[in-house]
Design a protein around this motif. Structure first.
Motif, PDB file in Angstrom:
ATOM      1  N   ARG B  95      -6.199  -9.828  17.599  1.00  0.00           N
ATOM      2  CA  ARG B  95      -5.194  -9.048  18.298  1.00  0.00           C
ATOM      3  C   ARG B  95      -4.169  -8.420  17.361  1.00  0.00           C
ATOM      4  N   LEU B  96      -4.361  -8.575  16.056  1.00  0.00           N
ATOM      5  CA  LEU B  96      -3.546  -7.821  15.101  1.00  0.00           C
ATOM      6  C   LEU B  96      -4.384  -6.648  14.614  1.00  0.00           C
ATOM      7  N   THR B  97      -3.712  -5.570  14.235  1.00  0.00           N
ATOM      8  CA  THR B  97      -4.457  -4.436  13.687  1.00  0.00           C
ATOM      9  C   THR B  97      -4.913  -4.788  12.271  1.00  0.00           C
ATOM     10  N   GLY B  98      -5.806  -3.982  11.740  1.00  0.00           N
ATOM     11  CA  GLY B  98      -6.287  -4.197  10.380  1.00  0.00           C
ATOM     12  C   GLY B  98      -5.118  -4.245   9.403  1.00  0.00           C
ATOM     13  N   ALA B  99      -4.226  -3.276   9.524  1.00  0.00           N
ATOM     14  CA  ALA B  99      -3.085  -3.208   8.606  1.00  0.00           C
ATOM     15  C   ALA B  99      -2.178  -4.423   8.769  1.00  0.00           C
ATOM     16  N   GLU B 100      -1.974  -4.862  10.021  1.00  0.00           N
ATOM     17  CA  GLU B 100      -1.108  -6.037  10.249  1.00  0.00           C
ATOM     18  C   GLU B 100      -1.720  -7.309   9.669  1.00  0.00           C
ATOM     19  N   ASN B 101      -3.034  -7.439   9.810  1.00  0.00           N
ATOM     20  CA  ASN B 101      -3.707  -8.593   9.226  1.00  0.00           C
ATOM     21  C   ASN B 101      -3.455  -8.664   7.729  1.00  0.00           C
ATOM     22  N   LEU B 102      -3.610  -7.528   7.065  1.00  0.00           N
ATOM     23  CA  LEU B 102      -3.429  -7.509   5.611  1.00  0.00           C
ATOM     24  C   LEU B 102      -1.964  -7.750   5.236  1.00  0.00           C
ATOM     25  N   ALA B 103      -1.064  -7.128   6.003  1.00  0.00           N
ATOM     26  CA  ALA B 103       0.370  -7.287   5.699  1.00  0.00           C
ATOM     27  C   ALA B 103       0.776  -8.757   5.827  1.00  0.00           C
ATOM     28  N   MET B 104       0.207  -9.444   6.831  1.00  0.00           N
ATOM     29  CA  MET B 104       0.528 -10.862   7.011  1.00  0.00           C
ATOM     30  C   MET B 104       0.080 -11.669   5.799  1.00  0.00           C
ATOM     31  N   MET B 105      -1.132 -11.363   5.310  1.00  0.00           N
ATOM     32  CA  MET B 105      -1.629 -12.087   4.143  1.00  0.00           C
ATOM     33  C   MET B 105      -0.759 -11.799   2.918  1.00  0.00           C
ATOM     34  N   GLY B 106      -0.266 -10.573   2.837  1.00  0.00           N
ATOM     35  CA  GLY B 106       0.627 -10.221   1.729  1.00  0.00           C
ATOM     36  C   GLY B 106       1.926 -11.008   1.796  1.00  0.00           C
ATOM     37  N   ARG B 113       8.161  -7.042  -0.115  1.00  0.00           N
ATOM     38  CA  ARG B 113       7.726  -6.212   0.997  1.00  0.00           C
ATOM     39  C   ARG B 113       7.163  -4.858   0.560  1.00  0.00           C
ATOM     40  N   ARG B 114       7.830  -4.244  -0.410  1.00  0.00           N
ATOM     41  CA  ARG B 114       7.370  -2.916  -0.826  1.00  0.00           C
ATOM     42  C   ARG B 114       5.973  -3.008  -1.454  1.00  0.00           C
ATOM     43  N   MET B 115       5.754  -4.098  -2.201  1.00  0.00           N
ATOM     44  CA  MET B 115       4.450  -4.260  -2.827  1.00  0.00           C
ATOM     45  C   MET B 115       3.372  -4.502  -1.771  1.00  0.00           C
ATOM     46  N   VAL B 116       3.739  -5.241  -0.720  1.00  0.00           N
ATOM     47  CA  VAL B 116       2.776  -5.492   0.354  1.00  0.00           C
ATOM     48  C   VAL B 116       2.308  -4.161   0.923  1.00  0.00           C
ATOM     49  N   ARG B 117       3.283  -3.281   1.203  1.00  0.00           N
ATOM     50  CA  ARG B 117       2.923  -1.998   1.809  1.00  0.00           C
ATOM     51  C   ARG B 117       1.969  -1.212   0.913  1.00  0.00           C
ATOM     52  N   LEU B 123      -5.871  -1.336  -0.353  1.00  0.00           N
ATOM     53  CA  LEU B 123      -7.044  -2.084   0.110  1.00  0.00           C
ATOM     54  C   LEU B 123      -7.730  -1.376   1.271  1.00  0.00           C
ATOM     55  N   LEU B 124      -6.931  -0.805   2.193  1.00  0.00           N
ATOM     56  CA  LEU B 124      -7.520  -0.098   3.329  1.00  0.00           C
ATOM     57  C   LEU B 124      -8.385   1.052   2.832  1.00  0.00           C
ATOM     58  N   THR B 125      -7.911   1.745   1.809  1.00  0.00           N
ATOM     59  CA  THR B 125      -8.697   2.832   1.231  1.00  0.00           C
ATOM     60  C   THR B 125      -9.958   2.295   0.565  1.00  0.00           C
ATOM     61  N   ALA B 126      -9.777   1.288  -0.285  1.00  0.00           N
ATOM     62  CA  ALA B 126     -10.903   0.775  -1.055  1.00  0.00           C
ATOM     63  C   ALA B 126     -11.994   0.196  -0.146  1.00  0.00           C
ATOM     64  N   PHE B 127     -11.606  -0.341   0.996  1.00  0.00           N
ATOM     65  CA  PHE B 127     -12.582  -0.976   1.884  1.00  0.00           C
ATOM     66  C   PHE B 127     -12.963  -0.075   3.056  1.00  0.00           C
ATOM     67  N   GLU B 128     -12.583   1.203   2.944  1.00  0.00           N
ATOM     68  CA  GLU B 128     -12.941   2.202   3.958  1.00  0.00           C
ATOM     69  C   GLU B 128     -12.517   1.773   5.361  1.00  0.00           C
ATOM     70  N   LEU B 129     -11.276   1.327   5.466  1.00  0.00           N
ATOM     71  CA  LEU B 129     -10.749   0.920   6.766  1.00  0.00           C
ATOM     72  C   LEU B 129      -9.533   1.748   7.163  1.00  0.00           C
ATOM     73  N   GLU B 130      -9.297   2.851   6.416  1.00  0.00           N
ATOM     74  CA  GLU B 130      -8.098   3.656   6.677  1.00  0.00           C
ATOM     75  C   GLU B 130      -8.017   4.117   8.129  1.00  0.00           C
ATOM     76  N   GLU B 131      -9.140   4.641   8.618  1.00  0.00           N
ATOM     77  CA  GLU B 131      -9.115   5.194   9.970  1.00  0.00           C
ATOM     78  C   GLU B 131      -8.888   4.132  11.030  1.00  0.00           C
ATOM     79  N   ASP B 149     -11.915  -9.019   6.326  1.00  0.00           N
ATOM     80  CA  ASP B 149     -11.830 -10.423   5.943  1.00  0.00           C
ATOM     81  C   ASP B 149     -11.772 -10.558   4.417  1.00  0.00           C
ATOM     82  N   LEU B 150     -12.619  -9.777   3.769  1.00  0.00           N
ATOM     83  CA  LEU B 150     -12.669  -9.789   2.300  1.00  0.00           C
ATOM     84  C   LEU B 150     -11.361  -9.258   1.726  1.00  0.00           C
ATOM     85  N   ALA B 151     -10.888  -8.143   2.297  1.00  0.00           N
ATOM     86  CA  ALA B 151      -9.651  -7.530   1.803  1.00  0.00           C
ATOM     87  C   ALA B 151      -8.476  -8.487   1.969  1.00  0.00           C
TER      88      ALA B 151
END
Lengths: 260, 319
Positions: B95-106, B113-117, B123-131, B149-151
């Protein structure tokens, strides 16, 4: 681990649980519909036949609040069980974070959810003729006692969530919690129960909580304690809730450490 | 080259004393820095237990393991700072978005915070999850979940990445895409400890392959060395009768298995036709024949002389 990183981890986990809980559409609908149904059911279906010396809605509103709060808290067992079995906890444990803060997150989110369901029940009860006599301070105290109650139920639910191995078992627990208020002074005065059951009803932790909330909100109406009786009930409620919170939070923490 | 993961004589049993079942039975292995080690074995061979011990989730009953020089049992916190674990189930919040999942792990990795962003965007770009970044992870396909999951384990670049059966249950295309992503992470300097049931996966990704069975490493070497011993592929023949199979087996110098037999081959036209000519020379009737990549069962049979101790899934490996 320093207090600063611990606080940071806990904050992150609380944010996570709050997001998860508000986006769980099913359980949000239940959280809103259940109080409405219970209140309507008790007031309009059973209410006419109940004689408690006052309008039944005046008597029953505190009970419905606790019933719904308890049910919501019981659902924490499901969230915790899911985290334990879905690999989330494994992931947190493989990271340099205090993994148990995941439990704290769920507990805080459950308290927040309680505030919402409580507000819904109050709002609806007011529309249906509930007329509290409480001052602002009484209101705050009542909400405080409700949160204390939800706190221990949530920790118990958390413990159950850590221990059980299936979502079904976790779901069964919230059902059990829902029944506790029935055998208390939530819906009928305990004097009307057979003596063996009355012994349990009078001494189980839900009753002093109900009595306190009732006394604070509609003190002076039939069945609602005032003065010394209210003070006694409040003391008993706080002692019960704090003690049970300590016991279940400790047990949940220990179980979380051991459970793999 | 220095070792970044070592395990010596790891033992682990589960269950109560009288009925305890050994899952690891003296596991030894080494992963060198910057390399990829694949633990290849059937279900129940002890692969996941090995990963759980190396990632500090379990303590071994006996033996010793280190990651980046830290003892996994005595200095788990230091180990957790340099690893990332991606288990068999995708550990992402639906129930979290892809970006939120990654931000939480960060945030949990204690990044500013700035580095997390910045890192999340990378990572979204590298793992082709931008869209899909703004969509809840529950709406993702299996392959996308796996990539997320990997990202999620890479907000801080780990020194060792543990992947437990990363492509199990994925369709072939998603599997290829995930391999590409994994290669990229390794190219950036992360060492990789991989478990898999797929021979092909070990072959494509690993510098070294350790074959595990019954909680021990039963053979290890480079993929090339292992393949040299088992053949790239096999010609599988089914004969009409057992005596026929014996006859053909003798002519080809292999052991028959009832009316079946398997001849290792490099898959070249020259070799396959030479084998078929030899079969033709025996004059027996061939019911059917097929050229197939070796399965995990073939690998065990060839390298250890016996089938895997635990039942393997009948899983075909595409060539």
């Amino acid at each position: 681990m320093s207090a600063v990183t611990l606080t940071k981890d806990a904050t992150t986990m609380v944010g996570r649980s709050l997001r998860l809980i508000t986006r769980d559409v099913d359980s949000m609908i239940t959280a809103v519909v259940l109080p409405v149904m219970i209140l309507v059911l008790f007031t309009y279906v059973f209410g006419g036949a109940m004689s408690v010396g006052t309008a039944y809605i005046t008597y029953v509103t505190p009970g419905v609040i606790l019933l719904c709060a308890g049910f919501g808290a019981g659902n924490t067992a499901l969230s915790v069980e899911h985290d334990m079995s879905s690999g989330m906890v494994e992931r947190f444990r493989s990271m340099p974070v205090a993994a148990w803060t995941v439990l704290t997150g769920h507990v805080v989110a459950s308290l927040a959810k309680t505030l919402v369901t409580t507000a819904i029940v109050f709002g609806l009860a007011l529309l249906m003729g509930f007329r509290p006599t409480a001052s602002l301070l009484d209101w705050l105290a009542a909400v405080g006692v409700i949160l204390l109650f939800v706190h221990w139920v949530t920790w118990l639910a958390t413990l159950v969530g850590v221990l059980v191995r299936s979502p079904d078992a976790a779901g069964g627990f919230s059902f059990f919690v829902m029944f506790l208020p029935y055998v208390s002074s939530a819906f009928v005065p305990v004097e009307t129960m057979p003596s063996w059951m009355r012994g349990f009803a009078e001494h189980q932790p839900v009753t002093p909580v109900i009595e306190t909330v009732r006394g604070l909100l509609v003190g002076g109406t039939p069945g609602a304690p005032t003065g010394d009786a209210l003070a006694d009930a409040a003391l008993a409620a706080v002692v019960w809730c704090v003690a049970l919170s300590v016991v279940f939070a400790t047990a949940a923490g220990l179980a979380f450490r051991v459970r793999r | 080259m220095s070792a970044i993961v070592t395990a010596e004589g790891l033992r682990k049993s589960f269950g109560r004393r009288a009925r305890s079942v050994p899952v690891l039975d003296g596991l030894d292995l080494t992963l060198d820095e910057g390399q990829v080690l694949a633990l290849l074995g059937p279900n129940g061979a002890g692969k996941t237990t090995a990963v759980r011990i190396l990632t500090t989730l379990l303590t071994p009953d006996a033996g010793r393991a280190t990651v980046a020089g830290f003892d996994v049992a005595r200095e788990p916190r230091r180990v957790r700072e340099v690893i990332s674990l991606t288990g068999q189930q995708a550990a992402v919040d639906d129930r979290l978005t892809g970006a939120e999942n990654l931000a939480m792990m960060g945030a949990l990795a204690h990044l500013p915070r700035r580095m997390v962003r910045a890192r999340v965007a990378e990572l979204l770009t590298a793992f082709e999850l931008e869209e899909a970044a703004g969509r809840q992870a529950g709406t993702y396909s299996g392959g996308m979940r796996r990539r997320l999951d990997l990202a999620a384990g890479l907000l801080v670049r780990p020194r060792v990445m543990f992947l437990d059966e990363p492509t199990t249950g994925l369709d072939p295309r998603s599997r290829l895409a995930l391999w590409e992503v994994i290669r990229g992470v390794v190219a950036d300097g992360t060492s990789l400890f991989l478990t898999t049931q797929y021979l092909e996966e070990a072959d494509r990704l690993a510098d070294r392959v350790a074959l595990v069975d019954g909680g021990r490493v039963v053979a290890d070497g480079t993929p090339a060395a292992l393949k040299a011993r088992i053949g790239e592929a096999g010609i599988e023949l089914t004969l009409a009768t057992v005596p026929d199979a014996g006859l053909v087996a003798t002519a080809l110098g292999v052991a028959p298995d009832g009316t079946h037999l398997r001849v290792p081959t490099d898959g070249s036209v020259a070799h396959v036709s030479a084998v078929l000519r030899a079969v033709e020379g025996t004059g027996v009737t061939v019911e059917s024949w097929v050229v197939r990549a070796p399965t995990l069962d073939d690998v065990f049979l060839t390298l250890t002389g016996h089938a895997a101790a635990r039942p393997t899934r009948p899983e075909e490996v595409a060539a």
